[in-house]
Design a protein around this motif. Sequence first.
Motif, short mmCIF file in Angstrom:
data_model
loop_
_atom_site.label_atom_id
_atom_site.label_comp_id
_atom_site.label_asym_id
_atom_site.label_seq_id
_atom_site.Cartn_x
_atom_site.Cartn_y
_atom_site.Cartn_z
N PHE A 165 -42.86 104.62 -53.03
CA PHE A 165 -44.13 105.29 -52.74
C PHE A 165 -45.27 104.31 -52.43
O PHE A 165 -46.31 104.72 -51.93
CB PHE A 165 -44.55 106.17 -53.92
CG PHE A 165 -43.66 107.34 -54.16
CD1 PHE A 165 -43.85 108.54 -53.48
CD2 PHE A 165 -42.61 107.26 -55.06
CE1 PHE A 165 -43.01 109.62 -53.70
CE2 PHE A 165 -41.76 108.34 -55.29
CZ PHE A 165 -41.97 109.53 -54.59
N ALA A 166 -45.08 103.05 -52.74
CA ALA A 166 -46.19 102.10 -52.73
C ALA A 166 -46.53 101.61 -51.33
O ALA A 166 -45.66 101.41 -50.48
CB ALA A 166 -45.87 100.91 -53.63
N ASP A 167 -47.82 101.37 -51.11
CA ASP A 167 -48.28 100.71 -49.89
C ASP A 167 -47.99 99.21 -49.96
O ASP A 167 -47.71 98.58 -48.93
CB ASP A 167 -49.78 100.94 -49.71
CG ASP A 167 -50.12 102.41 -49.54
OD1 ASP A 167 -49.80 102.97 -48.48
OD2 ASP A 167 -50.66 103.00 -50.50
N VAL A 168 -48.07 98.66 -51.16
CA VAL A 168 -47.74 97.25 -51.39
C VAL A 168 -46.91 97.17 -52.66
O VAL A 168 -47.27 97.76 -53.68
CB VAL A 168 -49.01 96.38 -51.56
CG1 VAL A 168 -48.63 94.93 -51.83
CG2 VAL A 168 -49.91 96.48 -50.34
N VAL A 169 -45.79 96.45 -52.59
CA VAL A 169 -44.92 96.25 -53.75
C VAL A 169 -44.92 94.77 -54.11
O VAL A 169 -44.68 93.91 -53.25
CB VAL A 169 -43.47 96.70 -53.46
CG1 VAL A 169 -42.58 96.46 -54.68
CG2 VAL A 169 -43.44 98.18 -53.07
N LEU A 170 -45.19 94.48 -55.37
CA LEU A 170 -45.12 93.11 -55.86
C LEU A 170 -43.96 92.99 -56.84
O LEU A 170 -43.83 93.79 -57.77
CB LEU A 170 -46.42 92.71 -56.55
CG LEU A 170 -47.63 92.65 -55.62
CD1 LEU A 170 -48.57 93.80 -55.89
CD2 LEU A 170 -48.36 91.33 -55.77
#
Length: 249
Positions: A165-170
Amino acid sequence: MTLSAEGYLAMVTETMNRVAGSQREAVGRAADLIAEAVHADGVVHAFGTGHSEALAMEIAGRAGGLVPTNRIALRDLVLLGGAPADVLGPTLERDPAVAHRLYALAPVRPQDVFVLASNSGVNGAMVEFASVVKENGHALVAITSAQHSGQMTSRHPSGRKLADFADVVLDNGAPYGDAMLPLPGGGAVGAVSSITAALLAQQITVEVVARLLAAGQQPPVYLSANIAGGDEHNHALEARYAGRIRRGS
């Protein structure tokens, strides 16, 4: 690797260096989203369950951090939502149904951004919460273990995970199971996800402040409450976000 404090330090140091290098671009993209939200008078909502709650504490309400930050926790269901205390327990994070209530209890505005942390990225409450965040049009940054999440089956009915779901994954760089030093009879000791998540949270915060300064905006940053003038400085900044930021308990 030796089973010792020095062995653990060596593993942690190597992991932190690897995370810092491999996640540099993602840190920048996360900082872009958050700086944009803060510039638009938005608030950063941070949520983690279990030991990932430490990530939310790292972002919301500490010295050197951004003032427009709000910490969300499962116990909000009791403290703010009137649920009985016995609802809290180690399996609550697996219940997707609580996500909608948690979001409804949060003081959210359309321009706000969310940072969600889950080492496994598969528990129902977190996955459903991420879904709700995106359904409501917010930017979403996720901090998770790519290795651990990749080896798990989702506990959410959709089969999806936080990262989906994330726009950015770290990637926090933690191994499957989190602990790093193997034991002779099986298992391991020396968890790392809280340390690397804190590193990523602080790197993002520094990059957000750098972007705000570059844009000519004075960053709303906390001073330590335990230095002279700290309370006065912090209270003046918090007044700008009255009713929108909570520090939990």
